[in-house]
Design an enzyme around this catalytic site. Structure first.
Site, PDB file in Angstrom:
ATOM      1  N   ARG A 276      11.509   7.050   1.318  1.00 61.22           N
ATOM      2  CA  ARG A 276      10.939   7.150   2.706  1.00 61.22           C
ATOM      3  C   ARG A 276      12.185   7.389   3.780  1.00 61.22           C
ATOM      4  NH1 ARG A 276       6.418   4.955   4.657  1.00 61.22           N
ATOM      5  NH2 ARG A 276       6.212   3.562   2.909  1.00 61.22           N
ATOM      6  N   CYS A 342     -15.861  14.295   5.888  1.00 62.44           N
ATOM      7  CA  CYS A 342     -16.941  13.451   6.188  1.00 62.44           C
ATOM      8  C   CYS A 342     -16.883  12.005   5.852  1.00 62.44           C
ATOM      9  CB  CYS A 342     -18.237  14.002   5.377  1.00 62.44           C
ATOM     10  SG  CYS A 342     -18.361  15.635   5.880  1.00 62.44           S
TER      11      CYS A 342
HETATM   12  C1  PLP Z   1       7.878   3.708  -4.160  1.00 61.82           C
HETATM   13  C2  PLP Z   1       9.144   3.296  -4.640  1.00 61.82           C
HETATM   14  C3  PLP Z   1      10.534   3.287  -4.238  1.00 61.82           C
HETATM   15  C4  PLP Z   1      10.712   4.065  -2.855  1.00 61.82           C
HETATM   16  O1  PLP Z   1      10.402   3.388  -1.707  1.00 61.82           O
HETATM   17  P1  PLP Z   1      10.652   3.766  -0.253  1.00 61.82           P
HETATM   18  O2  PLP Z   1      10.249   2.762   0.685  1.00 61.82           O
HETATM   19  O3  PLP Z   1       9.917   5.003  -0.187  1.00 61.82           O
HETATM   20  O4  PLP Z   1      12.138   3.726  -0.173  1.00 61.82           O
HETATM   21  C5  PLP Z   1      11.543   2.887  -5.134  1.00 61.82           C
HETATM   22  N1  PLP Z   1      11.222   2.247  -6.029  1.00 61.82           N
HETATM   23  C6  PLP Z   1      10.125   2.010  -6.713  1.00 61.82           C
HETATM   24  C7  PLP Z   1      10.061   1.255  -7.883  1.00 61.82           C
HETATM   25  C8  PLP Z   1       8.922   2.596  -6.004  1.00 61.82           C
HETATM   26  O5  PLP Z   1       7.794   2.383  -6.261  1.00 61.82           O
END
Ligand code: PLP
Length: 412
Positions: A276, A342
Site C-alpha cells: 500500500r 445492484c
Molecule cells: C498484503 C500483504 C503485504 C502488504 O501489505 P501492505 O499493507 O499493502 O503493505 C505484505 N505481506 C503479506 C504477507 C501480505 O499478505
C-alpha cells in the site's frame, strides 16, 4: 500527491491532462504515476540503507505487469501469495532470488512452481504446509528454504479484515507452534529453515505494533539460537499505512530508523514487504457522473465506477478522497457517491460533502493505486476498467479496457 496536480483548472497526471485521458480512454479509468511509484519505492527502500535488506513489493496491492516491471527495474523484489502472482513476477523479469512466497493455502502445484523457479523462500503458515513442502521438495530432489510466519499476537489497531497478527486470525503460527515448527524443520530432509517472518496487518498508522512484534521475534530468535538454529532472514512483512484522509502514518524514514535502531549489528538480512505505501497514492480512479438524483433523505451522484472497480469502500468502509477533475468553485452539498451495481453496498462514498457537480462531469477518486484494480471483478458483467501508466508525458496502456467478448471468453 505530487504528481497528480491541478494545472489551470484541470487535474494532471504528471504531464498529461486527466480530462484528455478520460476522453481518449473512457471511464472508469485507473491512472498510475510512474514517477510516484519510483519515488515511493526509493523513499521506502532507502529508509533501510543502514541495514542489509531487501524490499519485496507486495504484488497483491497492484499486480499490473507494467507496474511490476517498473519496480523490478528499480531493484524491487516481490512478495507473492499465489502461483498466479509468481507467474506475474517472473514475467515481469523479477530475479527469483528476490521473491518470497506467503499465504496460508499453498497448493502442491504452486509449491512445485516456486521450487522450479528457485525463489528465495517460502513463508510457511502451518505445520501441515511444512510437511507438504518437504514432500514436494523431496519428490523434486531439491531443498526448500523456509521461514515461519510467526503470529506475535499484537493488535495492529486497524480494520478487523486487514489485521492479521492476532491469535484469532487465520495467519501464521503462534509462538509455541512456531518453536515446534522449527524443531520439526530441523528433522526434515528437504527443508532448510532460513528465516523468521511476520506480517501483522495493513494500513498501520503507528509504529508501536511493529516494534512490539519485532521485540517478540527477536526474543524468539534468541530461543532458536539456544537450540542451535541459526536463521539468516528476518521478514517483517508490510503494513505501513498511508494518508487516505486525515491519517498521519509515520513516514517510511521514521519506520526505517526505528527498525534500524533495533536491528543494527545483528547478523540478519531484513526483508520488507510493502504494498500500500508504495502503490496507494500512486494511482487514481477517474469516473464520470452518469446521473444525479435526490430524494428527501439523500442526494446521489450516480457514477460509472462501482464496487466491482474499487471495492474498498464497500468491503472495509474505507475513505477515499473524491474531487472534481475540473473544479468550478460551486457550493458544496452532501452526497452519496454510488455506482450502477445492484447492491445497496455499492458506494464509493457516503454522506460526502462535494460541490454540486453535474451529469457528464468527471470525478477523481484518490489513493486508488493499491487494492483497487487488483481487487476488481466482473460482477454485474461489467468489463474491467482500463489501467494507464503515465510517465512524464508518455502514456502506456498498462491494461486495455475489457470488452464484452472478454466477459464470455472462457465460457462455453
Ligand atoms: C498484503 C500483504 C503485504 C502488504 O501489505 P501492505 O499493507 O499493502 O503493505 C505484505 N505481506 C503479506 C504477507 C501480505 O499478505
Amino acid at each position: 500527491m505530487h504528481h497528480f496536480q491541478q494545472r489551470d483548472g484541470v487535474l494532471f497526471a504528471e504531464e498529461v491532462s486527466v480530462t484528455a485521458l478520460a476522453k481518449q480512454y473512457c471511464t472508469p479509468l485507473y491512472i498510475y504515476s510512474a514517477a510516484t511509484f519510483r519515488r515511493h519505492f526509493h523513499a521506502f527502500d532507502s529508509a533501510f540503507d543502514a541495514l542489509d535488506h531487501l524490499t519485496c513489493f507486495s504484488v497483491k496491492a497492484n499486480s499490473n505487469l507494467a507496474v511490476l516491471k517498473m519496480l523490478a527495474a528499480e531493484g524491487a523484489g516481490m512478495d507473492i501469495v499465489s502461483g498466479g502472482e509468481l507467474y506475474r513476477a517472473l514475467q515481469a523479469g523479477v530475479d527469483p532470488s528476490r521473491i518470497v512466497y506467503s499465504g496460508v493455502g499453498k497448493r502442491d502445484s504452486e509449491i512445485r512452481e516456486a521450487l522450479e523457479a528457485r525463489i528465495l523462500m517460502f513463508n510457511v503458515e502451518s505445520l501441515a504446509e511444512l510437511e507438504r513442502i518437504d514432500q514436494v521438495a523431496g519428490e523434486m530432489g531439491t531443498t526448500a528454504r523456509v521461514s515461519f510466519r510467526i503470529n506475535p499476537d499484537v493488535d495492529p489497531q486497524t480494520h478487523p479484515y486487514i489485521s492479521t497478527g492476532m491469535q484469532k486470525n487465520k495467519f501464521g503460527l503462534d509462538i509455541d507452534m512456531s518453536m515446534q515448527a522449527y524443531k520439526r524443520a530441523a528433522e526434515l530432509k528437504h527443508v532448510e529453515p532460513v528465516g523468521m517472518d511476520c506480517h501483522i496487518g495493513s494500513q498501520l498508522t503507528s509504529l508501536d505494533p511493529f516494534l512490539e512484534a519485532l521485540d517478540k521475534l527477536l526474543a524468539f530468535n534468541a530461543r532458536l539460537k539456544d537450540l542451535g538454529i541459526e536463521i539468516k532472514y528476518l521478514d517483517l512483512g508490510g503494513g505501513l499505512g498511508i494518508p487516505y484522509n486525515e491519517e498521519e502514518p509515520p513516514h517510511p524514514a521514521e519506520f526505517g530508523k526505528a527498525l534500524s535502531d533495533k536491528l543494527k549489528g545483528l547478523p540478519l538480512k531484513v526483508i520488507l514487504e510493502p504494498g500500500r505505501v508504495i502503490a496507494g497514492n500512486a494511482g487514481i480512479l477517474v469516473t464520470e457522473v452518469v446521473y444525479t438524483k435526490s430524494n428527501p433523505a439523500k442526494n446521489f451522484l450516480i457514477v460509472d465506477a462501482a464496487m466491482n472497480d474499487l471495492v474498498r469502500p464497500s468491503l472495509y468502509g474505507s475513505y477515499h478522497r473524491i474531487a472534481e477533475v475540473e473544479p468550478k468553485g460551486r457550493a458544496p452539498k452532501v452526497f452519496d457517491v454510488v455506482g450502477p451495481i445492484c447492491e445497496s453496498g455499492d458506494f464509493l462514498a457516503r454522506d460526502r460533502e462535494l460541490p454540486e457537480v453535474m451529469q457528464g462531469e468527471l470525478l477523481v477518486v484518490y489513493s486508488a493505486g493499491a487494492y483497487g484494480f487488483s481487487m476488481s471483478s466482473n460482477y454485474n458483467s461489467r468489463p474491467r476498467a482500463c489501467e494507464l501508466l503515465v510517465d512524464g508525458d508518455k502514456v502506456i496502456v498498462a491494461r486495455r479496457r475489457e470488452t464484452y467478448d472478454d466477459l464470455l471468453m472462457n465460457e462455453l
